[in-house]
Design a protein around this motif. Structure first.
Motif, mmCIF file in Angstrom:
data_model
loop_
_atom_site.group_PDB
_atom_site.id
_atom_site.type_symbol
_atom_site.label_atom_id
_atom_site.label_comp_id
_atom_site.label_asym_id
_atom_site.label_seq_id
_atom_site.Cartn_x
_atom_site.Cartn_y
_atom_site.Cartn_z
ATOM 1 N N THR A 129 -6.354 3.821 4.432
ATOM 2 C CA THR A 129 -6.888 4.215 3.123
ATOM 3 C C THR A 129 -8.276 3.652 2.818
ATOM 4 O O THR A 129 -8.945 4.148 1.926
ATOM 5 C CB THR A 129 -5.928 3.795 1.992
ATOM 6 O OG1 THR A 129 -5.772 2.369 2.033
ATOM 7 C CG2 THR A 129 -4.560 4.435 2.154
ATOM 8 N N THR A 130 -8.701 2.610 3.533
ATOM 9 C CA THR A 130 -10.035 2.049 3.245
ATOM 10 C C THR A 130 -11.135 2.647 4.122
ATOM 11 O O THR A 130 -12.295 2.270 3.994
ATOM 12 C CB THR A 130 -10.048 0.512 3.427
ATOM 13 O OG1 THR A 130 -9.554 0.207 4.729
ATOM 14 C CG2 THR A 130 -9.188 -0.168 2.383
ATOM 15 N N GLN A 131 -10.758 3.566 5.020
ATOM 16 C CA GLN A 131 -11.804 4.206 5.838
ATOM 17 C C GLN A 131 -12.605 5.193 4.987
ATOM 18 O O GLN A 131 -12.143 5.626 3.936
ATOM 19 C CB GLN A 131 -11.176 4.937 7.020
ATOM 20 C CG GLN A 131 -10.512 4.016 8.037
ATOM 21 C CD GLN A 131 -11.464 3.005 8.661
ATOM 22 O OE1 GLN A 131 -12.637 3.291 8.884
ATOM 23 N NE2 GLN A 131 -10.960 1.806 8.913
ATOM 24 N N GLN A 132 -13.771 5.551 5.473
ATOM 25 C CA GLN A 132 -14.519 6.586 4.777
ATOM 26 C C GLN A 132 -13.947 7.947 5.186
ATOM 27 O O GLN A 132 -13.025 8.024 5.977
ATOM 28 C CB GLN A 132 -16.003 6.467 5.129
ATOM 29 C CG GLN A 132 -16.546 5.123 4.647
ATOM 30 C CD GLN A 132 -18.050 5.065 4.637
ATOM 31 O OE1 GLN A 132 -18.711 6.037 4.277
ATOM 32 N NE2 GLN A 132 -18.593 3.929 5.019
ATOM 33 N N LYS A 133 -14.529 8.999 4.631
ATOM 34 C CA LYS A 133 -13.991 10.327 4.913
ATOM 35 C C LYS A 133 -14.499 10.824 6.265
ATOM 36 O O LYS A 133 -15.697 10.925 6.485
ATOM 37 C CB LYS A 133 -14.384 11.300 3.805
ATOM 38 C CG LYS A 133 -13.728 10.965 2.481
ATOM 39 C CD LYS A 133 -13.524 12.221 1.644
ATOM 40 C CE LYS A 133 -12.780 11.942 0.367
ATOM 41 N NZ LYS A 133 -11.349 11.685 0.601
ATOM 42 N N PHE A 134 -13.546 11.102 7.171
ATOM 43 C CA PHE A 134 -13.906 11.603 8.495
ATOM 44 C C PHE A 134 -13.198 12.926 8.753
ATOM 45 O O PHE A 134 -12.107 13.160 8.235
ATOM 46 C CB PHE A 134 -13.469 10.606 9.574
ATOM 47 C CG PHE A 134 -14.268 9.333 9.578
ATOM 48 C CD1 PHE A 134 -15.559 9.303 10.106
ATOM 49 C CD2 PHE A 134 -13.747 8.165 9.035
ATOM 50 C CE1 PHE A 134 -16.296 8.133 10.102
ATOM 51 C CE2 PHE A 134 -14.485 6.984 9.031
ATOM 52 C CZ PHE A 134 -15.765 6.974 9.563
ATOM 53 N N VAL A 159 0.855 -1.187 0.000
ATOM 54 C CA VAL A 159 0.000 0.000 0.000
ATOM 55 C C VAL A 159 0.886 1.229 0.000
ATOM 56 O O VAL A 159 1.805 1.326 0.807
ATOM 57 C CB VAL A 159 -0.868 0.050 1.281
ATOM 58 C CG1 VAL A 159 -1.885 1.175 1.195
ATOM 59 C CG2 VAL A 159 -1.532 -1.284 1.531
ATOM 60 N N SER A 200 -1.140 -3.066 8.065
ATOM 61 C CA SER A 200 -0.856 -2.421 6.788
ATOM 62 C C SER A 200 -1.556 -1.063 6.700
ATOM 63 O O SER A 200 -2.534 -0.795 7.411
ATOM 64 C CB SER A 200 -1.277 -3.329 5.630
ATOM 65 O OG SER A 200 -2.548 -3.880 5.872
ATOM 66 N N ASP A 230 -3.456 0.109 4.569
ATOM 67 C CA ASP A 230 -4.841 0.146 4.062
ATOM 68 C C ASP A 230 -5.851 0.253 5.205
ATOM 69 O O ASP A 230 -7.022 0.504 4.970
ATOM 70 C CB ASP A 230 -5.152 -1.035 3.116
ATOM 71 C CG ASP A 230 -4.499 -2.321 3.528
ATOM 72 O OD1 ASP A 230 -4.159 -2.460 4.720
ATOM 73 O OD2 ASP A 230 -4.333 -3.206 2.659
ATOM 74 N N TYR A 231 -5.389 0.071 6.452
ATOM 75 C CA TYR A 231 -6.286 0.375 7.580
ATOM 76 C C TYR A 231 -6.686 1.855 7.521
ATOM 77 O O TYR A 231 -7.754 2.233 7.975
ATOM 78 C CB TYR A 231 -5.612 0.062 8.925
ATOM 79 C CG TYR A 231 -5.940 -1.319 9.436
ATOM 80 C CD1 TYR A 231 -5.309 -2.440 8.914
ATOM 81 C CD2 TYR A 231 -6.926 -1.508 10.407
ATOM 82 C CE1 TYR A 231 -5.618 -3.710 9.367
ATOM 83 C CE2 TYR A 231 -7.245 -2.780 10.863
ATOM 84 C CZ TYR A 231 -6.591 -3.874 10.340
ATOM 85 O OH TYR A 231 -6.930 -5.129 10.790
ATOM 86 N N TYR A 284 -6.866 11.990 3.490
ATOM 87 C CA TYR A 284 -7.880 10.934 3.509
ATOM 88 C C TYR A 284 -9.128 11.323 4.298
ATOM 89 O O TYR A 284 -10.030 10.511 4.468
ATOM 90 C CB TYR A 284 -7.289 9.636 4.080
ATOM 91 C CG TYR A 284 -6.176 9.088 3.201
ATOM 92 C CD1 TYR A 284 -6.478 8.335 2.074
ATOM 93 C CD2 TYR A 284 -4.838 9.357 3.489
ATOM 94 C CE1 TYR A 284 -5.469 7.857 1.247
ATOM 95 C CE2 TYR A 284 -3.828 8.877 2.674
ATOM 96 C CZ TYR A 284 -4.147 8.127 1.552
ATOM 97 O OH TYR A 284 -3.150 7.657 0.733
#
Lengths: 112, 396
Positions: free
Chosen positions: A67-72, A42, A62, A64-65, A108
């Motif tokens: 990058t895979t979240q939604q926008k906060f 990643v 990794s 991606d913990y 992010y």
């Protein structure tokens, strides 16, 4: 555009070779069963704080913990980073934590 | 340099977001910060990548067209990155200790000497569907693929516990697997059940999934199976069982995996519950699996809508389908009932007369009247999701 296409072809060629190996990635020796995990690959978006974030936030998992979240919003990311330090024992100084929160919120999250 | 960059992606086949999402049939309310990709991990078919280390992989919805989910397609979810990648059954042991008459250490062969039990049960992650929460919550942004329906084979937990002899005054049973945290400061993944729950007939230590050994990523060689309850209790690569005479102090029970202590397990969106309890039984759900969301159909032609329905250990009594956005509801035909822990398939032949966009909704009710809410109920961790799903089918 060209680069993307070339890369895609490259990736699928390598993939075919791997698939032809046909062992599904498991090795059995007597009563011992082993697998080999694929490497996490990643990469974070370029920007101030990227190196610090990348160094500390992949100690335990990794990237991606992230990058895979939604926008906060930033305050919520602040909460996550504090949780990593307080609950899971992430060895991150206050100074670096601030850099990381700024970086993630900007790249992010919602707003700076 | 170039070739190194490619070879590092050996297993990881990149698929654009459109492809990946089209395969799952449903779009999250907010797009992810990154694309979703299909990846191949050992002993697994192409699954949707959530995180690579520890691996969290979800099942594309197309696999749920079948009653039983194949082992290679079952979702993967670990919490701590040091997961077991090698197990030698000659040296592997399952130990039972703590508040017992005589601690035992079982070999794989010893374990298999207990009476074998087998049944089909839905396994579902507590956070399945979390990406559909509004407002969104932190945690794994699962679509609906963190579930599956598997035939489990193994031995009763209570038989194993009794063989060690449970001492009086025992309160809980703690389960630990072979996975470890990267840093010693991170709490180990320990889960516990109240003693009376742990002694229920149907809880098993499973060494078979669909008649075969467990894939390493699903907990080889054995995992706990707590049918009807969320998978957080189904400890993978189970190796240590401890009977204790006080409540467990484990972070993963005391602080994480908790729901608001009220009948709906919900609170006003954005607020925190005053009191919480450990998550437990699954809520009732039904899903439209085929055709996928956004599919184009021809007017006048018959299409059989199909999907699955299940609840936390009570059989599904009824599945209703609406093809007009919830105005009229008609019963679907239910498939074969293979037990109260399994999901049941539902079928609904539909012949749309006119072109247009149709909103299809499905709602299941179980034998004790538990059903699904129209609008999502909310809790801070994004658990228990079971709102009625809305799919659009386009008739041309």
């Amino acid at each position: 555009m060209k680069i993307t296409i070339l890369l895609c072809i490259g990736v699928s060629l390598v993939f075919t070779v791997m698939a032809m190996a046909g062992d599904q990635g498991v090795t059995i020796e007597g009563a011992k069963r082993s697998i080999k995990l694929p490497e996490a690959a990643v990469s974070l978006k370029e920007g101030p704080g990227m190196d610090t974030t990348s160094r500390y936030c992949r100690i335990c998992h990794s990237l991606d913990y992230i990058t895979t979240q939604q926008k906060f919003p930033k305050a919520r990311w602040q909460g996550v980073v504090t949780k990593m330090i307080k609950t899971y024992g992430a060895p991150i100084s206050k100074e670096n934590a601030d850099i990381i929160v700024d970086y993630i919120a900007t790249n992010y999250g919602i707003g700076g | 340099m170039e070739s190194k960059g490619v070879s590092r992606r050996n297993f990881i086949k990149t698929v654009g977001i459109t492809t990946a999402l089209a395969a799952t049939g449903t779009l999250p309310p907010v797009l992810y910060a990154s694309e979703r990709r299909l990846v191949t991990f050992p002993e697994k078919t192409e699954l949707l990548l959530l995180t690579s280390s520890p691996p969290q992989l979800e099942t594309p919805l197309k696999y749920f067209r079948e009653l039983i989910t194949p082992n290679e397609a079952l979702f993967v979810r670990w919490h701590l990155a040091n997961i077991p990648t090698s197990v030698d059954l000659d040296t592997w042991r399952l130990v039972v200790h703590g508040n017992v008459d005589k601690p035992i250490s079982l070999t794989f062969k010893d374990l298999k000497k207990f009476e074998k039990i087998s049944y089909t049960a839905v396994i579902q992650c507590a956070g399945n569907g979390r990406s559909f929460f509004e407002p969104p919550v932190f945690g794994g942004q699962w679509l609906n693929g963190a579930m599956g329906n598997v035939t489990w084979g193994g031995v009763r937990l209570k038989d194993v516990l009794r063989s060690a002899g449970i001492k009086s005054g025992s309160m809980e049973v703690v389960f630990k697997g072979l996975d470890k945290a990267v840093l010693p400061t991170t709490p180990g993944f320990l889960k516990s059940l109240q003693l009376d729950k742990a002694l229920e007939d149907d809880i098993i230590i499973a060494y078979e999934m669909n008649g075969q050994s467990l894939p390493m990523l699903n907990g080889f060689p054995v995992r706990l199976v707590v049918p009807g309850w969320y998978a957080t209790y189904w400890v993978k690569a189970l190796s240590d069982i401890e009977v204790i005479d006080k409540p467990s102090e484990s972070f993963w029970v005391k602080t994480a995996y908790r729901i608001p202590d009220n009948p709906c397990g919900c609170v006003e969106p954005g607020t925190a519950p005053k009191k919480s309890v450990p998550i437990n039984r699954m809520t009732t759900r039904s899903l439209l699996i085929n055709p996928e969301d956004g599919t184009r159909l021809k007017s006048g032609q018959v299409t059989e809508l199909m999907g699955v329905a299940f609840s936390g250990g009570y059989s599904i009594k009824e599945v209703l389908v609406s093809v007009d956005g919830g105005v009229n509801w008609r019963p679907a035909r239910l498939g074969k009932d293979i037990g109260r822990y399994s999901w049941i398939q539902w079928f609904y032949p539909w012949q749309p007369a006119k072109p247009g966009t149709y909103q299809v909704m499905v709602r299941a009710t179980n034998s004790i009247g538990e059903s699904q809410p129209l609008d999502g109920l909310w809790n801070p961790s994004g658990y228990l999701l079971n709102k009625i799903e809305k799919h659009n089918l386009i008739v041309i």
